[in-house]
Design a protein around this motif. Structure first.
Motif, PDB file in Angstrom:
ATOM      1  N   ASN A 148       0.863  -1.187   0.000  1.00 44.04           N
ATOM      2  CA  ASN A 148       0.000   0.000   0.000  1.00 44.04           C
ATOM      3  C   ASN A 148       0.897   1.233   0.000  1.00 44.04           C
ATOM      4  OD1 ASN A 148       0.885   0.175   2.648  1.00 44.04           O
ATOM      5  ND2 ASN A 148      -1.058  -0.391   3.556  1.00 44.04           N
ATOM      6  N   ASN A 149       0.287   2.394  -0.049  1.00 44.74           N
ATOM      7  CA  ASN A 149       1.120   3.585  -0.172  1.00 44.74           C
ATOM      8  C   ASN A 149       1.875   3.891   1.120  1.00 44.74           C
ATOM      9  OD1 ASN A 149       2.207   5.792  -1.573  1.00 44.74           O
ATOM     10  ND2 ASN A 149       0.710   7.153  -0.626  1.00 44.74           N
ATOM     11  N   PHE A 180      -1.604   7.106  10.169  1.00 45.55           N
ATOM     12  CA  PHE A 180      -0.445   7.343   9.315  1.00 45.55           C
ATOM     13  C   PHE A 180      -0.107   8.828   9.391  1.00 45.55           C
ATOM     14  CE2 PHE A 180       1.679   8.493   5.406  1.00 45.55           C
ATOM     15  CZ  PHE A 180       2.530   7.436   5.151  1.00 45.55           C
ATOM     16  N   VAL A 222       4.985  16.135   0.292  1.00 51.81           N
ATOM     17  CA  VAL A 222       3.808  15.296   0.540  1.00 51.81           C
ATOM     18  C   VAL A 222       2.565  16.068   0.119  1.00 51.81           C
ATOM     19  CG1 VAL A 222       2.422  14.146   2.311  1.00 51.81           C
ATOM     20  CG2 VAL A 222       4.911  14.148   2.501  1.00 51.81           C
ATOM     21  N   HIS A 223       1.733  15.401  -0.657  1.00 52.67           N
ATOM     22  CA  HIS A 223       0.478  16.049  -1.030  1.00 52.67           C
ATOM     23  C   HIS A 223      -0.455  15.986   0.168  1.00 52.67           C
ATOM     24  CE1 HIS A 223      -3.457  16.126  -3.401  1.00 52.67           C
ATOM     25  NE2 HIS A 223      -2.943  17.324  -3.423  1.00 52.67           N
ATOM     26  N   SER A 225      -3.343  15.956   0.665  1.00 53.03           N
ATOM     27  CA  SER A 225      -4.472  15.050   0.432  1.00 53.03           C
ATOM     28  C   SER A 225      -5.791  15.437   1.067  1.00 53.03           C
ATOM     29  CB  SER A 225      -4.139  13.627   0.907  1.00 53.03           C
ATOM     30  OG  SER A 225      -3.117  13.104   0.135  1.00 53.03           O
ATOM     31  N   ASP A 255       5.468  12.024  -1.952  1.00 52.69           N
ATOM     32  CA  ASP A 255       4.316  11.174  -1.627  1.00 52.69           C
ATOM     33  C   ASP A 255       3.080  11.882  -2.165  1.00 52.69           C
ATOM     34  OD1 ASP A 255       2.272   9.703  -0.573  1.00 52.69           O
ATOM     35  OD2 ASP A 255       2.657  10.242   1.518  1.00 52.69           O
ATOM     36  N   SER A 286      -1.192   5.740  -4.028  1.00 51.46           N
ATOM     37  CA  SER A 286      -2.041   4.582  -3.715  1.00 51.46           C
ATOM     38  C   SER A 286      -2.621   3.952  -4.973  1.00 51.46           C
ATOM     39  CB  SER A 286      -3.235   5.016  -2.859  1.00 51.46           C
ATOM     40  OG  SER A 286      -2.837   5.268  -1.551  1.00 51.46           O
TER      41      SER A 286
HETATM   42  C1  LIG Z   1      -3.683   7.940   1.333  1.00 49.99           C
HETATM   43  C2  LIG Z   1      -2.327   8.454   1.534  1.00 49.99           C
HETATM   44  C3  LIG Z   1      -1.338   7.638   2.104  1.00 49.99           C
HETATM   45  C4  LIG Z   1      -1.622   6.236   2.542  1.00 49.99           C
HETATM   46  O1  LIG Z   1      -1.900   5.436   1.431  1.00 49.99           O
HETATM   47  P1  LIG Z   1      -2.512   3.956   1.616  1.00 49.99           P
HETATM   48  O2  LIG Z   1      -2.547   3.422   0.235  1.00 49.99           O
HETATM   49  O3  LIG Z   1      -3.848   4.129   2.244  1.00 49.99           O
HETATM   50  O4  LIG Z   1      -1.562   3.208   2.499  1.00 49.99           O
HETATM   51  C5  LIG Z   1      -0.088   8.182   2.268  1.00 49.99           C
HETATM   52  N1  LIG Z   1       0.197   9.445   1.886  1.00 49.99           N
HETATM   53  C6  LIG Z   1      -0.724  10.251   1.328  1.00 49.99           C
HETATM   54  C7  LIG Z   1      -0.341  11.641   0.917  1.00 49.99           C
HETATM   55  C8  LIG Z   1      -2.015   9.785   1.131  1.00 49.99           C
HETATM   56  O5  LIG Z   1      -2.938  10.577   0.583  1.00 49.99           O
END
Ligand SMILES: *Cc1c(COP(=O)(O)O)cnc(C)c1O
Length: 450
Positions: A148-149, A180, A222-223, A225, A255, A286
Motif C-alpha cells: 500500500n502507499n 499514518f 507530501v500532497h 491530500s 508522496d 495509492s
Molecule cells: C492515502 C495516503 C497515504 C496512505 O496510502 P494507503 O494506500 O492508504 O496506504 C499516504 N500518503 C498520502 C499523501 C495519502 O494521501
C-alpha cells in the motif's frame, strides 16, 4: 420468576436436542457455538444480578439457531454504498472493474505464472507486468509496486534516507488517517525530520537554508491530500524543488497519495503522477484512490533509485500479493485501453445523469415508502479532493432513523446518511443492480409495518 438462577438454565444437551437446532442443517460446531452464545448471555446476566426471565426451551433453541446462522455468514460482506462518498475507506475504497474482478477470480482459483517466465521456463519477476504498464502510462524510467502507499513511503525513506536529514514543509506534516502521520513514519524509517517554513507558507529559501547548512540531505514533498489550507498561503512547486535538489545533488522524494493518472474528473491544477513524476526522483501513490484499483503502493521514478528500492530486503516484507497484482494489472490495462474505471465513471457522472438516476430510483420505491429525488452533496473521499464537494442527487426517505437501521441490517446492508430528518441514498455510488437490492429491502420493510 423467582427461580431464575444459574441452576435453572437448560442444559446444553437439552438445547442441542431441540428440533429448531438439531434439524437446522447447520454443522454441529456451529449449533454448539450458537447454543453457547445464548446460554452465556443468560449466565452473564444472572451473575450480574439482573432480573432475567428464562425463555422456554423451544424459544432458546430458536435463538441459538439464529445465532448459529449468524456465525455461518461471512463477516466481510458486500454492502450497497449509498453514501455518495466514492472512495470510502471504511467501505473498501475503489470498487473495481469487471476485468479486474475476473483477473482476481482467475488468480485466486488456480496457479499462475506469478514468478515464472513462460518464455524461458525460468524464475520471473512478480511485478514485471505491472511495471511495464506503469512505465508506459506514466512515462517513468522505472516503476515498482508494494502492499500500500504507507508501505511505499516507508520503503522510500528507509532505503533512500536512513540517518539523513529530510527537509519537509511544516504545511505537509500531515496525518492521512488510520494513524499514518508523516512525522511518525519518518521517525520509524530512520530519516531525520527537518521542518521548514510555516504551516501556511513555505518558500524555496526555507528549503535552501537547510541544504546550505548541511542539516538536510534530501527533500520530501507530501500532497496534503485530505485537507486544504486556504487564504494567506504559499507552497513550493515540484519543479522548483527539483531544480533546487539538482543544484545541491540531493534526491527529491514525493508522496502524492491520491495518484491521479493524467487529466480526469479533478481540477485542472490537481497534481498528477505525470507532473510530479517528471520532476521528482521518485513519486509514490495509492492503487485504490484515484487510480480506482486494488490496495497497493506504487512507486515510479528514476531507474537507479527504483532499482535500489526493489532490491532492498524490506521490499520482500512489503510485497504485493497475487490477487492485488492481478487486479492492479487489469486496472492499468483499463487505463491504457480507455476502458471505464468504475470510480472514475462515478466521479464523472453529470448532474443530468444523477438526477435521472435518482428520479428512476424514487419512482421504483414510491409504492413502498414516502420518497422523493433531492439534490445533495457527496465527496470523492479517500482524502483525495478535499474541499471539493461533489454535487449529487439522492432519494430522500422517511422515517429516517428507523429506515437507516433497517437498511443497515439488511442481508446486503444498504448504507446512506441522515440529513435534516431524512435518510438520503446518494445515487452516484450505486452500482448496477443495486436499485433492485434497495427495492427488495424496502418491500420487506413495508411488509413488516403494522
Ligand atoms: C492515502 C495516503 C497515504 C496512505 O496510502 P494507503 O494506500 O492508504 O496506504 C499516504 N500518503 C498520502 C499523501 C495519502 O494521501
Amino acid at each position: 420468576m423467582a427461580d431464575s438462577t444459574l441452576s435453572t438454565l437448560p442444559r446444553m444437551d437439552a438445547l442441542l436436542a431441540c428440533p429448531a437446532l438439531a434439524d437446522s442443517g447447520l454443522p454441529y460446531a456451529l449449533r454448539k457455538a450458537g447454543a453457547n452464545q445464548v446460554l452465556d448471555r443468560l449466565r452473564h446476566a444472572l451473575r450480574a444480578g439482573e432480573h432475567v426471565e428464562i425463555p422456554s426451551l423451544t424459544a432458546l433453541a430458536e435463538q441459538a439457531r439464529q445465532a448459529a446462522e449468524a456465525l455461518a455468514r461471512p463477516g466481510l460482506k458486500r454492502v450497497v454504498n449509498a453514501t455518495g462518498v466514492v472512495l470510502h475507506t471504511n467501505l473498501g475504497r475503489a470498487p473495481m472493474s469487471r476485468r479486474a474482478a475476473e483477473a482476481v477470480a482467475q488468480a485466486a482459483a488456480g496457479y499462475s505464472n506469478l514468478e515464472y517466465d513462460l518464455s524461458t521456463g525460468k524464475r520471473g519477476s512478480r511485478t514485471a507486468r505491472v511495471e511495464e504498464l506503469l512505465k508506459e502510462l506514466t512515462g517513468a524510467e522505472e516503476a515498482f509496486a508494494v502492499n500500500n502507499n504507507a508501505a511505499a513511503v516507508f520503503l522510500m525513506l528507509s532505503v533512500l534516507t536512513p540517518g539523513m536529514g529530510v527537509a519537509i514543509s511544516r504545511g505537509e506534516l500531515v496525518e492521512i488517517g488510520g494513524s499514518f502521520r508523516v512525522p511518525d513514519v519518518m521517525a520509524r524509517s530512520g530519516a531525520r525530520l527537518v521542518e521548514v517554513g510555516a504551516t501556511n507558507k513555505t518558500r524555496l529559501s526555507d528549503y535552501e537554508r537547510v541544504l546550505e547548512s548541511g542539516q538536510a540531505q534530501a527533500l520530501l514533498k507530501v500532497h496534503p491530500s485530505n485537507f486544504k489550507v486556504v487564504g494567506f498561503t504559499q507552497e513550493v512547486g515540484v519543479e522548483e524543488l527539483a531544480a533546487l535538489a539538482a543544484r545541491y545533488g540531493v534526491p527529491l522524494l514525493c508522496d502524492l497519495g491520491s495518484g491521479a493518472l493524467g487529466p480526469g474528473p479533478w481540477p485542472q491544477d490537481y497534481p498528477t503522477v505525470q507532473k510530479w513524476g517528471a520532476a521528482a526522483d521518485v513519486v509514490c501513490f495509492s492503487g485504490d484512490k484515484l487510480l480506482g484499483g486494488p490496495q497497493a503502493g506504487i512507486l515510479v521514478g528514476k531507474g537507479e533509485i527504483i532499482r535500489r528500492l526493489k532490491t532492498d530486503p524490506l521490499a520482500r516484507a512489503l510485497r504485493l500479493d497475487k490477487l492485488s497484482l492481478a487486479a492492479l494489472e487489469a486496472t492499468l490495462l483499463d487505463w491504457r485501453d480507455g476502458e471505464a474505471v468504475p470510480t472514475l465513471a462515478m466521479l464523472e457522472m453529470s448532474q443530468k445523469e444523477l438526477r435521472q438516476k435518482a428520479e428512476g430510483l424514487a419512482a421504483l420505491l414510491a409504492p413502498l415508502c414516502p420518497c422523493e429525488a433531492v439534490e445533495t452533496a457527496g465527496e470523492a473521499g479517500g482524502g483525495t479532493l478535499p474541499g471539493e464537494e461533489l454535487p449529487s442527487w439522492a432519494v430522500a426517505l422517511e422515517p429516517a432513523e428507523a429506515l437507516e437501521a433497517f437498511l443497515r441490517g439488511w442481508s446486503t446492508p444498504i448504507l446512506g446518511h441522515i440529513h435534516r430528518g431524512k435518510l438520503l441514498l446518494d445515487v452516484r455510488t450505486l452500482l448496477p443492480g443495486e436499485d433492485a437490492t434497495i427495492r427488495e429491502a424496502l418491500a420487506a420493510w413495508k411488509g413488516a409495518q403494522p
